[in-house]
Scaffold this motif. Structure first.
Motif, PDB file in Angstrom:
ATOM      1  N   UNK A  39       0.857  -1.190   0.000  1.00  0.00           N
ATOM      2  CA  UNK A  39       0.000   0.000   0.000  1.00  0.00           C
ATOM      3  C   UNK A  39       0.885   1.229   0.000  1.00  0.00           C
ATOM      4  N   UNK A  40       0.491   2.220  -0.812  1.00  0.00           N
ATOM      5  CA  UNK A  40       1.206   3.496  -0.814  1.00  0.00           C
ATOM      6  C   UNK A  40       0.246   4.554  -1.352  1.00  0.00           C
ATOM      7  N   UNK A  41      -0.131   5.493  -0.483  1.00  0.00           N
ATOM      8  CA  UNK A  41      -1.100   6.514  -0.863  1.00  0.00           C
ATOM      9  C   UNK A  41      -0.751   7.828  -0.183  1.00  0.00           C
ATOM     10  N   UNK A  42      -0.864   8.932  -0.953  1.00  0.00           N
ATOM     11  CA  UNK A  42      -0.630  10.273  -0.448  1.00  0.00           C
ATOM     12  C   UNK A  42      -1.798  11.145  -0.886  1.00  0.00           C
ATOM     13  N   UNK A  43      -2.277  11.999   0.011  1.00  0.00           N
ATOM     14  CA  UNK A  43      -3.395  12.871  -0.358  1.00  0.00           C
ATOM     15  C   UNK A  43      -3.263  14.233   0.311  1.00  0.00           C
ATOM     16  N   UNK A  44      -3.864  15.221  -0.357  1.00  0.00           N
ATOM     17  CA  UNK A  44      -3.880  16.594   0.115  1.00  0.00           C
ATOM     18  C   UNK A  44      -5.243  17.183  -0.220  1.00  0.00           C
ATOM     19  N   UNK A  45      -5.861  17.855   0.742  1.00  0.00           N
ATOM     20  CA  UNK A  45      -7.133  18.549   0.516  1.00  0.00           C
ATOM     21  C   UNK A  45      -7.042  19.924   1.162  1.00  0.00           C
ATOM     22  N   UNK A  46      -7.387  20.955   0.388  1.00  0.00           N
ATOM     23  CA  UNK A  46      -7.379  22.334   0.873  1.00  0.00           C
ATOM     24  C   UNK A  46      -8.764  22.925   0.644  1.00  0.00           C
ATOM     25  N   UNK A  66      -2.744  10.510  -4.732  1.00  0.00           N
ATOM     26  CA  UNK A  66      -1.854   9.623  -5.479  1.00  0.00           C
ATOM     27  C   UNK A  66      -1.839   8.289  -4.754  1.00  0.00           C
ATOM     28  N   UNK A  67      -2.642   7.342  -5.249  1.00  0.00           N
ATOM     29  CA  UNK A  67      -2.732   5.995  -4.676  1.00  0.00           C
ATOM     30  C   UNK A  67      -2.066   5.048  -5.670  1.00  0.00           C
ATOM     31  N   UNK A  68      -0.901   4.552  -5.326  1.00  0.00           N
ATOM     32  CA  UNK A  68      -0.101   3.744  -6.254  1.00  0.00           C
ATOM     33  C   UNK A  68      -0.746   2.403  -6.598  1.00  0.00           C
TER      34      UNK A  68
END
Length: 189
Positions: A39-46, A66-68
């Motif tokens: 599992x590898x996931x990065x997220x940003x919400x503004x 970005x969910x690999x």
């Protein structure tokens, strides 16, 4: 007899003034077992809200994920709309949001999906004791090509003045995913 490494980090920042409320949510998730990443996931919400009165506001929001392992290189959205706090007291808050948006689903080894969306969101917070609260959210972003729904619920309890325990679940459902991928992603913490 196996070696497992897990990272699950979330950072939520808020700033509120008399006329504005700003929120930033950053998250990273990584898991590997015996040198194989699972599992590898990065997220940003503004999000920035321009207050109109005690209960209503206009918002602008941008998200990036970005969910690999999702079959997408990334998924990004931009939206704006109107929000209203139906319930707003010391114990409970219920907020509804609605507005148009635009989404890009960058498909791995395929054409990017770009579409206009309608974003509907609901957030509920219940402070059921001096030290504990329940949080729940539902977000639906629908377009002609795809609909993505996110649901989350958690309970947080303060253990000391600076330490708290939080248990929860986040569920993301994507109607149309690349071949060989699951349409529902569940994360418990």
């Amino acid at each position: 007899n196996s070696e497992t490494q897990t990272l699950n980090a979330k950072l939520n920042l808020t700033k509120e003034t008399e006329q504005w409320a700003h929120k930033a949510n950053l998250a990273a998730l990584s898991n590997s077992s015996d040198d194989t990443t699972t599992a590898e996931k990065y997220s940003l919400a503004l999000q920035s809200d321009r207050k109109l009165d005690e209960r209503s506001f206009l918002y602008v929001i941008g998200t990036y994920e970005d969910d690999r392992f999702s079959g997408f290189d990334y998924q990004a959205t931009f939206g704006l709309g109107y929000g209203y706090k139906i319930i707003d007291n010391d114990e409970r808050t219920l907020t509804l949001e609605a507005g148009p948006g635009y989404r890009v689903n960058a498909v791995e080894n395929g054409d990017d999906e770009k579409e206009v969306t309608l974003r509907l969101a609901e957030t509920y917070v219940w402070q059921f004791s001096e030290t504990a609260e329940f949080n729940q959210y539902l977000i639906v972003e629908g377009g002609d090509d795809n609909t993505i729904s996110k649901f989350g619920a958690s309970v947080k309890s303060a253990l000391t003045g600076t330490l708290a325990l939080k248990l929860g679940v986040d569920i993301k459902h994507t109607d149309k995913v690349p071949a060989g991928r699951d349409d529902t992603d569940t994360e418990t913490y």
